[in-house]
Scaffold this motif. Structure first.
Motif, PDB file in Angstrom:
ATOM      1  N   ASN A 186       0.823  -1.339  -0.143  1.00  0.00           N
ATOM      2  CA  ASN A 186       0.112  -0.151  -0.200  1.00  0.00           C
ATOM      3  C   ASN A 186       0.978   0.994  -0.060  1.00  0.00           C
ATOM      4  O   ASN A 186       0.594   2.211  -0.425  1.00  0.00           O
ATOM      5  N   ASP A 187       1.893   1.103   0.627  1.00  0.00           N
ATOM      6  CA  ASP A 187       2.883   2.469   0.733  1.00  0.00           C
ATOM      7  C   ASP A 187       3.436   2.667  -0.570  1.00  0.00           C
ATOM      8  O   ASP A 187       3.603   3.557  -1.002  1.00  0.00           O
ATOM      9  N   LEU A 188       3.483   1.640  -1.389  1.00  0.00           N
ATOM     10  CA  LEU A 188       4.490   1.665  -2.624  1.00  0.00           C
ATOM     11  C   LEU A 188       3.366   2.360  -3.718  1.00  0.00           C
ATOM     12  O   LEU A 188       3.677   2.957  -4.454  1.00  0.00           O
ATOM     13  N   THR A 189       2.137   1.980  -3.399  1.00  0.00           N
ATOM     14  CA  THR A 189       1.016   2.495  -4.262  1.00  0.00           C
ATOM     15  C   THR A 189       0.965   3.750  -4.059  1.00  0.00           C
ATOM     16  O   THR A 189       0.625   4.540  -4.950  1.00  0.00           O
ATOM     17  N   ILE A 190       1.006   4.467  -2.663  1.00  0.00           N
ATOM     18  CA  ILE A 190       0.818   5.555  -2.465  1.00  0.00           C
ATOM     19  C   ILE A 190       2.050   6.502  -2.925  1.00  0.00           C
ATOM     20  O   ILE A 190       1.909   7.716  -3.709  1.00  0.00           O
ATOM     21  N   VAL A 191       3.214   6.087  -3.249  1.00  0.00           N
ATOM     22  CA  VAL A 191       4.195   6.592  -3.722  1.00  0.00           C
ATOM     23  C   VAL A 191       4.002   6.883  -5.250  1.00  0.00           C
ATOM     24  O   VAL A 191       4.114   7.993  -5.907  1.00  0.00           O
ATOM     25  N   GLY A 192       3.410   5.741  -5.771  1.00  0.00           N
ATOM     26  CA  GLY A 192       3.022   6.258  -7.245  1.00  0.00           C
ATOM     27  C   GLY A 192       2.046   7.121  -7.264  1.00  0.00           C
ATOM     28  O   GLY A 192       2.156   7.747  -8.396  1.00  0.00           O
ATOM     29  N   GLN A 193       1.006   7.066  -6.665  1.00  0.00           N
ATOM     30  CA  GLN A 193      -0.119   7.968  -7.049  1.00  0.00           C
ATOM     31  C   GLN A 193       0.248   9.468  -6.562  1.00  0.00           C
ATOM     32  O   GLN A 193      -0.109  10.185  -7.186  1.00  0.00           O
ATOM     33  N   ARG A 194       1.184   9.644  -5.619  1.00  0.00           N
ATOM     34  CA  ARG A 194       1.547  10.875  -5.220  1.00  0.00           C
ATOM     35  C   ARG A 194       2.627  11.392  -6.284  1.00  0.00           C
ATOM     36  O   ARG A 194       2.499  12.673  -6.356  1.00  0.00           O
ATOM     37  N   LEU A 195       3.559  10.788  -6.740  1.00  0.00           N
ATOM     38  CA  LEU A 195       4.742  11.321  -7.601  1.00  0.00           C
ATOM     39  C   LEU A 195       4.544  10.995  -8.943  1.00  0.00           C
ATOM     40  O   LEU A 195       5.330  11.798  -9.977  1.00  0.00           O
ATOM     41  N   SER A 196       3.951   9.929  -9.524  1.00  0.00           N
ATOM     42  CA  SER A 196       3.758   9.635 -10.916  1.00  0.00           C
ATOM     43  C   SER A 196       3.310  10.836 -11.501  1.00  0.00           C
ATOM     44  O   SER A 196       2.039  11.311 -11.246  1.00  0.00           O
ATOM     45  N   GLY A 197       3.433  10.722 -12.905  1.00  0.00           N
ATOM     46  CA  GLY A 197       2.884  11.709 -13.670  1.00  0.00           C
ATOM     47  C   GLY A 197       3.640  12.882 -14.057  1.00  0.00           C
ATOM     48  O   GLY A 197       3.889  13.160 -15.396  1.00  0.00           O
ATOM     49  N   SER A 198       4.433  13.549 -13.022  1.00  0.00           N
ATOM     50  CA  SER A 198       5.419  14.491 -13.490  1.00  0.00           C
ATOM     51  C   SER A 198       6.807  14.227 -13.598  1.00  0.00           C
ATOM     52  O   SER A 198       7.723  15.137 -14.193  1.00  0.00           O
ATOM     53  N   ILE A 199       7.044  12.981 -13.124  1.00  0.00           N
ATOM     54  CA  ILE A 199       8.551  12.771 -13.396  1.00  0.00           C
ATOM     55  C   ILE A 199       8.515  11.352 -13.204  1.00  0.00           C
ATOM     56  O   ILE A 199       7.756  10.532 -12.630  1.00  0.00           O
ATOM     57  N   PRO A 200       9.566  10.623 -13.780  1.00  0.00           N
ATOM     58  CA  PRO A 200       9.744   8.983 -14.009  1.00  0.00           C
ATOM     59  C   PRO A 200       9.866   8.579 -12.552  1.00  0.00           C
ATOM     60  O   PRO A 200      10.883   9.098 -11.809  1.00  0.00           O
ATOM     61  N   LEU A 201       9.559   7.306 -12.278  1.00  0.00           N
ATOM     62  CA  LEU A 201       9.860   6.925 -10.922  1.00  0.00           C
ATOM     63  C   LEU A 201      10.406   5.484 -10.869  1.00  0.00           C
ATOM     64  O   LEU A 201      10.045   4.600 -11.815  1.00  0.00           O
TER      65      LEU A 201
END
Length: 290
Positions: A186-201
């Motif tokens: 779930n933490d990994l999902t939150i990271v993706g939701q919060r940061l993805s779209g504007s910069i590669p993760l």
């Protein structure tokens, strides 16, 4: 295509962790377009030591250069803390670029650093890391060289603080963000939701992790463009070596392990012996025009 183009493309970039020319070559032959030069795996195999900051910049640069001489795939290099302050980071980036790095990863731990999955890590200030990111960007000679900013903040300050750090590193100009060691899927999902779209993760697909995210395609759907398996190859080869050595010690023979190893001929084929022997003929008496 450059690694920058690849990670902004429609498909996930999956990069296995390698540590020497042979493993880098095997990754290339397996079809991977990129490999991750794992700092932990370099420490394991070069020094026989844990990932506690023992590897020097010169040792890392030499390892990268040996791999670059053998393979053409993109090399993503774990440069730990950059081996010092912002000035050291500038020197590190220049050295690793010359050695053949296509991407350089820097982390916000204090020296001596620890493996991202060990307890007891300490962090530098956010602003000190911003200086390192900016120094890395200013010192690279090729604009296609990616600067990956990693935060180990989850283990020290918690998920929200780590995400805040990542946002600041993005604003400093990092090309890729790596939020290390989420505690749950779930933490990994939150990271993706919060940061993805504007910069590669970047996500580290750790062996034995949450089964819902232990797959490159699933991680890509969660917002991650670049997925690494940093230590898998080192653990697999260590497991195989231990089994063979125990068998040899107990039985005086490796015969029981024959099905689990390449033959002498197969290994030579993979490392290019037939091609090199053919090449040598061009320069011998029989290959001369005189």
């Amino acid at each position: 295509m450059s690694l920058r183009q690849d990670i902004n493309g429609p498909d996930v970039v999956l990069a296995p962790g390698v540590y020497d020319p042979l493993t880098a070559l095997m990754a290339q032959q397996a079809g991977f377009s990129a490999a991750y030069i794992s700092g932990a795996s370099i420490s394991y195999t070069l020094l026989g030591r844990p990932d506690l900051g023992f590897v020097s910049l010169s040792q890392l640069a030499d390892a990268v250069e040996r791999m670059r001489q053998r393979v053409e795939i993109d090399l993503i290099v774990d440069a730990d803390t950059g081996f010092g302050n912002a000035l050291n980071v500038a020197h590190t980036v220049k050295m690793l670029e010359r050695s053949g790095a296509n991407a350089i990863q820097l982390e916000d731990q204090k020296m001596p650093k620890r493996c991202g999955h060990l307890a007891g890590k300490q962090l530098i200030s956010t602003q000190e890391m911003v200086g390192k990111v900016k120094a890395a960007i200013d010192s690279r000679t090729n604009s296609d060289t990616l600067i990956i900013a990693r935060t180990d903040g989850i283990a020290v300050e918690g998920l929200e603080a780590a995400l805040d750090r990542a946002d600041v590193y993005k604003e400093a100009g990092a090309d890729v963000l790596f939020v290390e060691a989420p505690k749950t899927g779930n933490d990994l999902t939150i990271v993706g939701q919060r940061l993805s779209g504007s910069i590669p993760l970047l996500a580290n697909m750790v062996d034995g992790g949450d089964p819902t995210v232990h797959n490159a395609d699933a991680l890509h759907k969660a917002g991650f463009s670049l997925v690494i398996t940093a230590g898998s190859l080192a653990r697999a080869t260590s497991f195989a070596a231990e089994k063979l050595l125990q068998t040899l010690y107990e039985n005086g023979s490796t015969a029981a392990c024959n099905d689990g190893m390449l033959s002498f001929a197969d290994l030579n084929q993979r490392i290019g012996l037939p091609e090199m022997l053919a090449e040598s003929e061009r320069y011998g008496p029989s290959g001369s025009d005189n």
